[in-house]
Scaffold this active site. Structure first.
Site, PDB file in Angstrom:
ATOM      1  N   GLY A   9     -10.940   0.394  -1.204  1.00  0.00           N
ATOM      2  CA  GLY A   9     -10.157   0.178  -2.471  1.00  0.00           C
ATOM      3  C   GLY A   9      -8.863   0.967  -2.523  1.00  0.00           C
ATOM      4  N   MET A  10      -8.172   0.828  -3.404  1.00  0.00           N
ATOM      5  CA  MET A  10      -6.893   1.468  -4.006  1.00  0.00           C
ATOM      6  C   MET A  10      -6.838   1.562  -5.135  1.00  0.00           C
ATOM      7  SD  MET A  10      -4.685   3.780  -2.619  1.00  0.00           S
ATOM      8  CE  MET A  10      -3.677   4.604  -4.141  1.00  0.00           C
ATOM      9  N   GLU A  11      -6.758   2.730  -5.897  1.00  0.00           N
ATOM     10  CA  GLU A  11      -6.759   3.035  -7.271  1.00  0.00           C
ATOM     11  C   GLU A  11      -5.293   2.717  -8.129  1.00  0.00           C
ATOM     12  OE1 GLU A  11      -6.974   5.299  -4.860  1.00  0.00           O
ATOM     13  OE2 GLU A  11      -5.980   7.236  -5.252  1.00  0.00           O
TER      14      GLU A  11
ATOM     15  N   GLN B 197       0.709  -1.247   0.016  1.00  0.00           N
ATOM     16  CA  GLN B 197       0.019  -0.138  -0.075  1.00  0.00           C
ATOM     17  C   GLN B 197       1.002   1.169  -0.024  1.00  0.00           C
ATOM     18  OE1 GLN B 197      -3.289   0.889  -0.345  1.00  0.00           O
ATOM     19  NE2 GLN B 197      -2.482   3.037   0.159  1.00  0.00           N
TER      20      GLN B 197
ATOM     21  N   GLU C 190      -9.626  13.271  -3.963  1.00  0.00           N
ATOM     22  CA  GLU C 190     -10.792  12.510  -3.548  1.00  0.00           C
ATOM     23  C   GLU C 190     -12.236  13.165  -3.716  1.00  0.00           C
ATOM     24  OE1 GLU C 190     -10.707   9.439  -2.846  1.00  0.00           O
ATOM     25  OE2 GLU C 190      -8.552   9.307  -2.640  1.00  0.00           O
TER      26      GLU C 190
ATOM     27  N   HIS D 167     -15.775   4.428  -7.986  1.00  0.00           N
ATOM     28  CA  HIS D 167     -15.030   5.259  -7.075  1.00  0.00           C
ATOM     29  C   HIS D 167     -13.414   4.999  -7.690  1.00  0.00           C
ATOM     30  CE1 HIS D 167     -13.390   7.847  -3.767  1.00  0.00           C
ATOM     31  NE2 HIS D 167     -12.513   7.012  -3.852  1.00  0.00           N
ATOM     32  N   GLU D 168     -12.977   3.739  -7.559  1.00  0.00           N
ATOM     33  CA  GLU D 168     -11.414   3.590  -8.112  1.00  0.00           C
ATOM     34  C   GLU D 168     -11.316   3.801  -9.382  1.00  0.00           C
ATOM     35  OE1 GLU D 168     -10.179   4.011  -5.397  1.00  0.00           O
ATOM     36  OE2 GLU D 168     -11.384   3.163  -3.914  1.00  0.00           O
TER      37      GLU D 168
ATOM     38  N   ASP E   7      -1.769  11.323   6.512  1.00  0.00           N
ATOM     39  CA  ASP E   7      -2.866  10.567   6.739  1.00  0.00           C
ATOM     40  C   ASP E   7      -3.832  11.540   7.738  1.00  0.00           C
ATOM     41  OD1 ASP E   7      -2.913   8.030   6.072  1.00  0.00           O
ATOM     42  OD2 ASP E   7      -3.235   7.002   7.910  1.00  0.00           O
TER      43      ASP E   7
ATOM     44  N   HIS F  68     -10.895   7.418 -10.260  1.00  0.00           N
ATOM     45  CA  HIS F  68      -9.513   7.996  -9.959  1.00  0.00           C
ATOM     46  C   HIS F  68      -8.604   7.639 -11.054  1.00  0.00           C
ATOM     47  CE1 HIS F  68      -9.095   9.026  -5.742  1.00  0.00           C
ATOM     48  NE2 HIS F  68      -9.763   8.131  -5.481  1.00  0.00           N
TER      49      HIS F  68
ATOM     50  N   TYR G 283     -13.424  14.005   0.801  1.00  0.00           N
ATOM     51  CA  TYR G 283     -14.286  13.342   0.146  1.00  0.00           C
ATOM     52  C   TYR G 283     -15.458  14.037   0.124  1.00  0.00           C
ATOM     53  CZ  TYR G 283     -11.234   9.133   0.559  1.00  0.00           C
ATOM     54  OH  TYR G 283     -10.189   8.335   0.411  1.00  0.00           O
TER      55      TYR G 283
HETATM   56  N1  BES Z   1      -7.068   6.443  -2.623  1.00  0.00           N
HETATM   57  C1  BES Z   1      -8.176   6.080  -1.646  1.00  0.00           C
HETATM   58  C2  BES Z   1      -7.382   5.357  -0.525  1.00  0.00           C
HETATM   59  C3  BES Z   1      -6.711   5.962   0.310  1.00  0.00           C
HETATM   60  C4  BES Z   1      -6.778   7.042   0.652  1.00  0.00           C
HETATM   61  C5  BES Z   1      -5.298   5.265   0.790  1.00  0.00           C
HETATM   62  C6  BES Z   1      -5.994   7.943   1.591  1.00  0.00           C
HETATM   63  C7  BES Z   1      -4.473   5.980   1.330  1.00  0.00           C
HETATM   64  C8  BES Z   1      -4.591   7.412   1.810  1.00  0.00           C
HETATM   65  C9  BES Z   1      -9.162   5.273  -2.400  1.00  0.00           C
HETATM   66  O1  BES Z   1      -9.343   5.764  -3.528  1.00  0.00           O
HETATM   67  C10 BES Z   1     -10.394   5.273  -1.253  1.00  0.00           C
HETATM   68  O2  BES Z   1     -10.771   6.426  -1.546  1.00  0.00           O
HETATM   69  N2  BES Z   1     -10.904   4.320  -0.751  1.00  0.00           N
HETATM   70  C11 BES Z   1     -12.153   4.402  -0.050  1.00  0.00           C
HETATM   71  C12 BES Z   1     -13.483   3.958  -1.030  1.00  0.00           C
HETATM   72  C13 BES Z   1     -14.397   4.755  -1.284  1.00  0.00           C
HETATM   73  C14 BES Z   1     -15.499   4.266  -2.002  1.00  0.00           C
HETATM   74  C15 BES Z   1     -14.776   5.951  -0.741  1.00  0.00           C
HETATM   75  C16 BES Z   1     -12.183   3.504   1.130  1.00  0.00           C
HETATM   76  O3  BES Z   1     -11.100   2.742   1.120  1.00  0.00           O
HETATM   77  O4  BES Z   1     -12.876   3.244   1.990  1.00  0.00           O
HETATM   78 ZN    ZN Z   2     -10.506   7.730  -3.502  1.00  0.00          ZN
END
Ligand code: BES
Ligand code: ZN
Length: 616
Positions: free
Chosen positions: A284-286, A154, A333, A310-311, A390, A314, A398
Site C-alpha cells: 500500500g501507499m499512503e 508512485q 514507518e 497501516h496506510e 530506497d 500514516h 518498520y
Molecule cells: N510508505 C510505504 C511504502 C513505501 C515505502 C513506498 C518506501 C516507497 C518507499 C507504505 O506505507 C508501506 O509501508 N507499505 C507496506 C505495507 C505494510 C503493511 C507494511 C508494503 O508495501 O508492503
Molecule cells: Zn508504511
C-alpha cells in the site's frame, strides 16, 4: 519592508502552508537535505497548480506546473527534475531563463530558474519521457478487466520529480489544484478531493487543501468505479474487483474511528482506497485521502487488511507529521507499524495484534541477518547521503521502529504513551520533524517529566537490538510451533488442530520449516492443505519460498511460482522469491522467469530485481 509586503500578498490565499513556509524561512529552519537540490531557505514553493494531459498512445504526461512561491529576495529558485523535458519557464508570466544541472544517477537534475527579488509565481511547461520512474503505463492485458489501459504514479521516496518538476523534499509542503485531461472512457483520481463518477469529456479537477510534501502527490487513471462504505470511506476499483474490494474493506470506517480514538481527529476528511492492478510495487501507499493498494490483499476473508490499518495510520504518522529527511524514515514507518498494531488490537483483539507483531519480529531477525556486514544500516537514524533513499527502506525502520515504541510503551505504561503520542501529533501537525527533535520532545514530555530513564539513544543511534527489547508472546503461535514440531517428529499432521487457523498462523507454520524438512513432508502438507493453490497471496508467497528453498516440485508448484512472478509486481513478495532462487543456487531459473516478468514490473521493483540478479 518590500519583502514583507510581497510575502503578505503571496500568502493571502493559502494561509496555512504559506505561514509555515514563511515562518520556516525566516528562522532558516529547513535542515540540510541530501536528496533534493532545492534551496528552500532562498525560495520555496507553497502551492502548485497542475494542468496536464495524459496521453496513453504516446505514454506521455505533458502540461504546465505553476507555483506560488515564498521568495526571500532570491535571484533563483531551484526545483528537482529527472528525465523530464523542460520546454518553457515563466516568472510572473514573463519568459525567464532556466538551466538543467548535471545528471546525477540518483537525484536527477537541478532545475535552476532565474527570478526577480519579488517574483511570486513561476510556471514550468514540460513533458515526461519514457525513462520516467514514477509512472507505470499498463496495457489492458495487465489490468483486472483487461479492456482498458491503466496508469498510476508512485512518488515515494524521490520519484515525483520524474513526472512533475518540483521541490522534492519531504520538508517542503504545499497545497495543490490540478486539472487532468484523460481519455473520456477513463476516470482520473488523485491524492486530493476526488470524483465519484466519470465525466463525459475526460476532464477532472482536483483540490488538495492541506499542505503535503511532493512524495504524496499521486495520480491513477483507469476504467474504475467507486463504491461507498461510509460517509467518509469507500473504494475505487476496476469493475471486476469492486464488490470484492468493498467486502474486504468493509471495516474501514471502524478503523478510522479506532484511530481517531487513539491519536485525535482524522484531518483529511475522506479516506478511500483504490485497488490497483497487480503490478503495483507496494502493498500500500499512503497517498492522502486515497490510499493506493495492491489487489494481493484481497483474500476474501479480510485476513490481510492490516495493510489498510497501516496506510490509514500514516494519515497521522507520515502525512500529518512527516519525516524531515529520508534518514528519519523510521519516524514515518516505525510509528505507523506501532499505530497499525494498535488499530488492529482495537478492532480484533490482542491475540491478532500480537501475531502481527511476532511476524514483524521474525522479519526483523531476518533483516538483521541479511545486514550483518552493514551494522550501520541497522540503526534507526540513517545516513543515506550519496545513496538511494530506497536503501533505507527495509524492516529496520518498520520493525525495529515498532519494537522501540512497544518497549517504550511497556516501560511508561499505555496511558502515558498514548497521551504523549497524541500531543506529539498535535504539536507537529502539518509539519515535519527529525529524529533529534523527536528525542528532545520525548525527553521533555514523557521521560524527564515522569522521572523515567530509558535507553532511547541506544535504540536510535546504535546498531542491532538492545537487551531490553519487549518480549512479544502469542499463545496461538506457540501452538503453531508445537503442531509443527510434532509433525516433524512423527510425520503425522494433526489436521483437526489446524482447522481454525488464520492465515497468519499458517504463515508462521510455513515460515518456520526447519532446514532438513524432506520433500515427502512438503508433499504431504501440500496434499493436505493445498498451499500451492492457496487463494491467500501471503500463504502463496511463504509456501513458494519454502518450495524453492527445499527443492520441492510437487503439484505443479514451479508453474505456479512462475505465474505468480509474472503477474504480481509487489516488491516485497517478488524479492523474497527471487532471493530464494538465488540462495538455492537456482539463479538461472530466476533469470529465465524474470525475462518474461520484468515488463510487468514498475521501475522500483525492476530496479531492485535487476540489482539482485545482476541483470538489466
Ligand atoms: N510508505 C510505504 C511504502 C513505501 C515505502 C513506498 C518506501 C516507497 C518507499 C507504505 O506505507 C508501506 O509501508 N507499505 C507496506 C505495507 C505494510 C503493511 C507494511 C508494503 O508495501 O508492503
Ligand atoms: Zn508504511
Amino acid at each position: 519592508m518590500k519583502k514583507g509586503f510581497f510575502l503578505a500578498i503571496t500568502c493571502l490565499s493559502i494561509l496555512s502552508s504559506c505561514n509555515q513556509a514563511k515562518e520556516k524561512m525566516t528562522k532558516n529552519t529547513y535542515t540540510e537535505e541530501s536528496h533534493s537540490f532545492a534551496q528552500p531557505n532562498e525560495a520555496v514553493i507553497t502551492h502548485l497548480d497542475l494542468d496536464i494531459d495524459v496521453d496513453f498512445d504516446a505514454q506521455v504526461i505533458s502540461g504546465t506546473a505553476t507555483y506560488d512561491i515564498v521568495n526571500n529576495a532570491a535571484s533563483q529558485i531551484i526545483l528537482d527534475s529527472k528525465f523530464l523535458n523542460i520546454n518553457e519557464v515563466t516568472a510572473d508570466g514573463e519568459a525567464t531563463t532556466f538551466e538543467l544541472g548535471k545528471m546525477d544517477e540518483i537525484l536527477g537534475q537541478s532545475l535552476t530558474i532565474a527570478i526577480q527579488k519579488d517574483t511570486q509565481k513561476i510556471a514550468v511547461t514540460y513533458n515526461t519521457t519514457s525513462q520516467t520512474e514514477a509512472l507505470q503505463w499498463l496495457t489492458a492485458q495487465q489490468t483486472a478487466d483487461k479492456t482498458n489501459p491503466f496508469l498510476f504514479t508512485q512518488g515515494q521516496a524521490i520519484l515525483t520529480r520524474t513526472w512533475i518538476p518540483i521541490q522534492d523534499s519531504p520538508q517542503i509542503r504545499f497545497t495543490y489544484n490540478a486539472t487532468v485531461k484523460v481519455p473520456s472512457n477513463l476516470m482520473a483520481v488523485m491524492s486530493a478531493e476526488n470524483p465519484k463518477e466519470k465525466t463525459t469529456n475526460g476532464k477532472y479537477h482536483f483540490k488538495m487543501e492541506q499542505p503535503i510534501p511532493a512524495y504524496l502527490i499521486a495520480l491513477a487513471v483507469g476504467d474504475i468505479e467507486y463504491k461507498t462504505i461510509s460517509d467518509r470511506t469507500g473504494v475505487y476499483a476496476e469493475n471486476s474487483m469492486l464488490e470484492k474490494a468493498h467486502e474486504e474493506f468493509s471495516d474501514m470506517e471502524k478503523m478510522v474511528v479506532a484511530a481517531e480514538n487513539l491519536y485525535g481527529a482524522y484531518d483529511w476528511e475522506q479516506f478511500d482506497v483504490i485497488v490497483l492492478p497487480p503490478s503495483f510495487p507496494f502493498g500500500g501507499m499512503e497517498n492522502p485521502r486515497l490510499t493506493f493498494a495492491t489487489p494481493t490483499v484481497i483474500a476474501g476473508d479480510k485476513s490481510l487488511t492490516s495493510l489498510v490499518a497501516h496506510e490509514l495510520a500514516h494519515s497521522w504518522s507520515g502525512n500529518l507529521v512527516t519525516n524531515a529527511t529520508w534518514n528519519d524514515f523510521w519516524l514515518n514507518e516505525g510509528f505507523t507499524v506501532y499505530f497499525e498494531t494498535r488499530i488492529m488490537e482495537a478492532l480484533y483483539g490482542k491475540e491478532r495484534a500480537n501475531m502481527l507483531a511476532l511476524i514483524g519480529r521474525q522479519d526483523l531477525e531476518d533483516e538483521l541477518e541479511s545486514l550483518k556486514d552493514r551494522p550501520n544500516d541497522t540503526k534507526l537514524k540513517l545516513d543515506l547521503k550519496g545513496r538511494n533513499p530506497d536503501d533505507g527502506m527495509n524492516s529496520i525502520a518498520y520493525d525495529k521502529g515498532y519494537l522501540f515504541l512497544r518497549t517504550l510503551e511497556e516501560k511508561v505504561g499505555r496511558e502515558q504513551m498514548d497521551a504523549f503520542l497524541k500531543s506529539y501529533f498535535k504539536k507537529n501537525a502539518f509539519s515535519t520533524t527529525n529524529t533529534e527533535d523527536f528525542v528532545t520532545y520525548l525527553n521533555a514530555n514523557l521521560l524527564e517529566k515522569n522521572n523515567i530513564t530509558f535507553n532511547t539513544e541506544e535504540w536510535i543511534y546504535e546498531p542491532g537490538i538492545p537487551d531490553n527489547a519487549a518480549v512479544i508472546e502469542s499463545d496461538a503461535f506457540s501452538n503453531v510451533e508445537k503442531t509443527l514440531q510434532s509433525f516433524i517428529d512423527t510425520d503425522k499432521i494433526d489436521v483437526a488442530a489446524t482447522s481454525q487457523w488464520t492465515p497468519q498462523e499458517w504463515v508462521h507454520f510455513i515460515r518456520n520449516f526447519p532446514e532438513d524438512m524432506t520433500i515427502e513432508q512438503l508433499q504431504e502438507l501440500d496434499n493436505s492443505f493445498n498451499f500451492t493453490v492457496s487463494t491467500n497471496s501471503y500463504i502463496n508467497m511463504v509456501w513458494y519460498e519454502q518450495s524453492i528453498r527445499h527443492g520441492y516440485h510437487g503439484n505443479n508448484v514451479d508453474n505456479k511460482i512462475a505465474e505468480f512472478l509474472n503477474s504480481v509486481g509487489r516488491r516485497w513478495y517478488v524479492t523474497t522469491l527471487y532471493k530464494a532462487f538465488k540462495r538455492a543456487g537456482r539463479t538461472d531459473e530466476a533469470i529465465a522467469i524474470y525475462k518474461t516478468a520484468r515488463p510487468n514490473y514498475h521501475s522500483v521493483t525492476a530496479n531492485t530485481i535487476d540489482e539482485l540478479l545482476g541483470v538489466s
